[in-house]
Design a protein around this motif. Structure first.
Motif, mmCIF file in Angstrom:
data_model
loop_
_atom_site.group_PDB
_atom_site.id
_atom_site.type_symbol
_atom_site.label_atom_id
_atom_site.label_comp_id
_atom_site.label_asym_id
_atom_site.label_seq_id
_atom_site.Cartn_x
_atom_site.Cartn_y
_atom_site.Cartn_z
ATOM 1 N N ALA A 1 49.655 42.007 32.100
ATOM 2 C CA ALA A 1 50.329 43.306 31.835
ATOM 3 C C ALA A 1 50.262 44.003 33.479
ATOM 4 C CB ALA A 1 49.574 43.939 30.931
ATOM 5 N N ARG A 2 48.900 43.704 34.264
ATOM 6 C CA ARG A 2 48.554 44.383 35.408
ATOM 7 C C ARG A 2 49.640 43.675 36.472
ATOM 8 N NH1 ARG A 2 43.513 44.071 33.417
ATOM 9 N NH2 ARG A 2 42.942 42.076 34.515
ATOM 10 N N LEU A 3 49.802 42.377 36.377
ATOM 11 C CA LEU A 3 50.930 41.502 37.260
ATOM 12 C C LEU A 3 52.343 41.905 37.015
ATOM 13 C CD1 LEU A 3 48.901 38.137 37.134
ATOM 14 C CD2 LEU A 3 48.532 40.020 38.948
ATOM 15 N N ALA A 4 52.623 42.305 35.908
ATOM 16 C CA ALA A 4 54.067 42.375 35.446
ATOM 17 C C ALA A 4 54.768 43.572 36.198
ATOM 18 C CB ALA A 4 54.047 42.608 34.157
ATOM 19 N N LEU A 5 54.120 44.672 36.391
ATOM 20 C CA LEU A 5 54.652 45.899 37.290
ATOM 21 C C LEU A 5 55.284 45.464 38.610
ATOM 22 C CD1 LEU A 5 55.589 48.618 36.696
ATOM 23 C CD2 LEU A 5 53.394 49.273 37.762
ATOM 24 N N PRO A 6 54.384 44.997 39.218
ATOM 25 C CA PRO A 6 55.116 44.441 40.706
ATOM 26 C C PRO A 6 55.804 43.360 40.689
ATOM 27 C CG PRO A 6 52.825 44.023 40.422
ATOM 28 C CD PRO A 6 52.986 44.786 39.290
ATOM 29 N N ALA A 7 55.809 42.587 39.486
ATOM 30 C CA ALA A 7 56.688 41.320 39.712
ATOM 31 C C ALA A 7 58.138 41.767 39.155
ATOM 32 C CB ALA A 7 56.185 40.276 38.599
ATOM 33 N N ARG A 8 58.128 42.737 38.462
ATOM 34 C CA ARG A 8 59.353 43.480 38.006
ATOM 35 C C ARG A 8 60.376 43.670 39.093
ATOM 36 N NH1 ARG A 8 56.503 46.047 33.728
ATOM 37 N NH2 ARG A 8 57.032 45.048 31.642
ATOM 38 N N PHE A 9 59.851 44.051 40.327
ATOM 39 C CA PHE A 9 60.356 44.444 41.411
ATOM 40 C C PHE A 9 60.468 43.242 42.639
ATOM 41 C CE2 PHE A 9 58.788 48.329 39.564
ATOM 42 C CZ PHE A 9 60.004 49.077 39.223
ATOM 43 N N GLY A 10 59.898 42.215 42.173
ATOM 44 C CA GLY A 10 59.653 41.107 43.011
ATOM 45 C C GLY A 10 58.853 40.975 44.208
ATOM 46 N N LEU A 11 57.768 42.024 43.848
ATOM 47 C CA LEU A 11 56.796 42.400 44.912
ATOM 48 C C LEU A 11 55.522 42.033 44.439
ATOM 49 C CD1 LEU A 11 58.130 45.871 45.732
ATOM 50 C CD2 LEU A 11 58.482 43.829 47.063
ATOM 51 N N LEU A 12 55.205 40.877 43.506
ATOM 52 C CA LEU A 12 53.977 40.394 43.256
ATOM 53 C C LEU A 12 53.567 39.403 44.365
ATOM 54 C CD1 LEU A 12 51.657 40.272 41.227
ATOM 55 C CD2 LEU A 12 52.714 38.364 40.176
ATOM 56 N N PRO A 13 52.316 39.938 45.155
ATOM 57 C CA PRO A 13 51.864 39.049 46.105
ATOM 58 C C PRO A 13 51.183 37.737 45.571
ATOM 59 C CG PRO A 13 50.323 40.930 45.815
ATOM 60 C CD PRO A 13 51.526 41.123 44.795
ATOM 61 N N ARG A 14 50.922 36.701 46.507
ATOM 62 C CA ARG A 14 50.009 35.847 46.385
ATOM 63 C C ARG A 14 48.729 36.344 46.910
ATOM 64 N NH1 ARG A 14 55.069 34.107 45.805
ATOM 65 N NH2 ARG A 14 55.179 31.743 45.924
ATOM 66 N N PHE A 15 47.567 35.955 46.164
ATOM 67 C CA PHE A 15 46.195 36.491 46.700
ATOM 68 C C PHE A 15 45.480 35.218 47.377
ATOM 69 C CE2 PHE A 15 47.011 38.273 42.160
ATOM 70 C CZ PHE A 15 47.409 39.614 42.655
ATOM 71 N N GLY A 16 44.862 35.894 48.398
ATOM 72 C CA GLY A 16 44.360 34.875 49.296
ATOM 73 C C GLY A 16 45.454 33.802 50.041
ATOM 74 N N ASP A 17 45.113 32.721 50.091
ATOM 75 C CA ASP A 17 46.180 31.691 50.541
ATOM 76 C C ASP A 17 47.008 31.121 49.220
ATOM 77 O OD1 ASP A 17 44.448 29.778 48.904
ATOM 78 O OD2 ASP A 17 44.065 29.124 50.902
ATOM 79 N N GLY A 18 46.842 31.590 48.149
ATOM 80 C CA GLY A 18 47.483 31.140 46.804
ATOM 81 C C GLY A 18 47.187 29.830 46.348
ATOM 82 N N THR A 19 46.212 29.070 46.797
ATOM 83 C CA THR A 19 46.218 27.739 46.324
ATOM 84 C C THR A 19 45.064 27.538 45.467
ATOM 85 O OG1 THR A 19 44.411 27.234 48.467
ATOM 86 C CG2 THR A 19 46.844 26.984 48.699
ATOM 87 N N GLN A 20 44.318 28.637 45.265
ATOM 88 C CA GLN A 20 43.372 28.658 43.974
ATOM 89 C C GLN A 20 43.865 28.320 42.741
ATOM 90 O OE1 GLN A 20 44.452 31.152 45.759
ATOM 91 N NE2 GLN A 20 43.940 33.119 44.814
ATOM 92 N N VAL A 21 43.348 27.286 42.244
ATOM 93 C CA VAL A 21 43.840 27.293 40.563
ATOM 94 C C VAL A 21 43.507 27.880 39.619
ATOM 95 C CG1 VAL A 21 43.698 25.293 38.961
ATOM 96 C CG2 VAL A 21 43.678 24.706 41.402
ATOM 97 N N MET A 22 44.445 28.304 38.650
ATOM 98 C CA MET A 22 44.291 29.279 37.748
ATOM 99 C C MET A 22 44.431 28.651 36.341
ATOM 100 S SD MET A 22 45.991 32.646 39.379
ATOM 101 C CE MET A 22 44.661 33.837 38.899
ATOM 102 N N SER A 23 43.521 28.706 35.541
ATOM 103 C CA SER A 23 43.610 27.977 34.274
ATOM 104 C C SER A 23 43.909 29.067 33.281
ATOM 105 C CB SER A 23 42.401 27.334 33.751
ATOM 106 O OG SER A 23 42.065 26.119 34.542
#
Length: 302
Positions: free
Chosen positions: A173-195
């Motif tokens: 829900a927190r990530l969806a708002l910036p994603a709706r505008f194509g503006l969700l960033p990677r966090f850090g280098d983006g390589t961290q694995v998320m389960s």
């Protein structure tokens, strides 16, 4: 079948309550305020002796209550709140369960993949040892606090949940708002694995552990994570695709900036944890949403 649930107003508890009620189960919601109807019973999660809050005659108790890990900055005071809301509440509830006659057959209690700490690229299953850090210690102590129920002969299953995906709450829900505008960033280098796991499969897995095929033999920890973890970059790209938005892979929030802004809580976004649901799969559970793309599209449609 009668089931008592704590944390029924939260994201997972609300969805689980609705699912069980729709299928004709009798659900008792354990609440901290005065009850508002016959389907609720009051309990004090901080009391050393919580009494027996409408537990008599229940077949299973699902304990999901606890202060949100991502709700506040992790000050010393809030870390104490996270511990108390889990460990004291679980200990209080299990002591009440142990006194019930007859006792519920099953106690399904929340935990988290924070148990494993940071695993990097290494895959871990329920057989892997606990990690280091605040969340690992919290999860370990949280699970240990259910011992009185286990000692009383009640089947205890621990839900080591990953990132639960739903637009109704939690991280998505927190990530969806910036994603709706194509503006969700990677966090850090983006390589961290998320389960991760879809909310749909989270609820289905909990129900599988309550009374699914062979559930009477299912005790101990279960990783509630989809079988295909993704990197932060992959999750970001998949969310943009699900929303039909462009994905700018250069858009990033540097790790030092996240640590400065969020403090210790930044570990939730930067820690790499490759956790797989070995015991669920071995027990015969089938995921409805095993891949991130279909999971996001299904949950966003809901």
């Amino acid at each position: 079948m009668k089931i008592a649930i704590t944390g029924s107003s939260g994201l997972i508890g609300h969805a689980l309550t609705a699912s069980l009620t729709a299928d004709g189960y009798e659900v008792v919601r354990l609440v901290r305020r005065p009850p508002r109807g016959p389907g609720e019973a009051r309990w004090d999660p901080r009391a050393a002796d919580a009494g027996d809050p409408a537990l008599g005659g229940t077949d299973a108790v699902v304990h999901l209550a606890g202060a949100g890990v991502g709700s506040h900055r992790w000050t010393a005071g809030y870390k104490a709140e996270m511990r108390a809301s889990r460990i004291l509440a679980t200990r209080s509830l299990t002591n009440a369960l142990a006194r019930c006659a007859p006792a519920p057959r099953a106690f399904i209690v929340a935990s988290a993949i924070g148990w494993y700490g940071g695993t990097g690229g290494r895959e871990v299953t329920e057989d892997s040892p606990a990690g280091n850090g605040f969340l690992a210690r919290l999860a370990s102590d949280w699970e240990a606090s259910a011992a009185p129920a286990r000692d009383a002969g009640i089947r205890v299953a621990h839900l080591r949940s990953g990132l639960v995906l739903s637009p109704r709450g939690g991280a998505l829900a927190r990530l969806a708002l910036p994603a709706r505008f194509g503006l969700l960033p990677r966090f850090g280098d983006g390589t961290q694995v998320m389960s991760w796991i879809s909310l749909t499969d989270e609820v289905r897995a909990i129900r599988f552990l309550i009374d699914g095929p062979g559930s009477a033999e299912l005790s101990g920890p279960f990783n509630l994570t989809a079988p295909a973890p993704v990197t932060n970059a992959e999750l970001t790209a998949a969310l943009h695709r699900a929303m039909r938005r462009p994905d700018f892979d250069w858009l990033r929030v540097p790790a030092p900036l996240l640590r400065l802004a969020l403090g210790e809580m930044s570990a939730e976004l930067l820690t790499s944890a490759r956790v797989t649901p070995k015991r669920l799969l071995d027990a015969g559970f089938e995921f409805r949403h095993p891949a991130i793309g279909e999971a996001l599209r299904a949950e966003l449609r809901s």
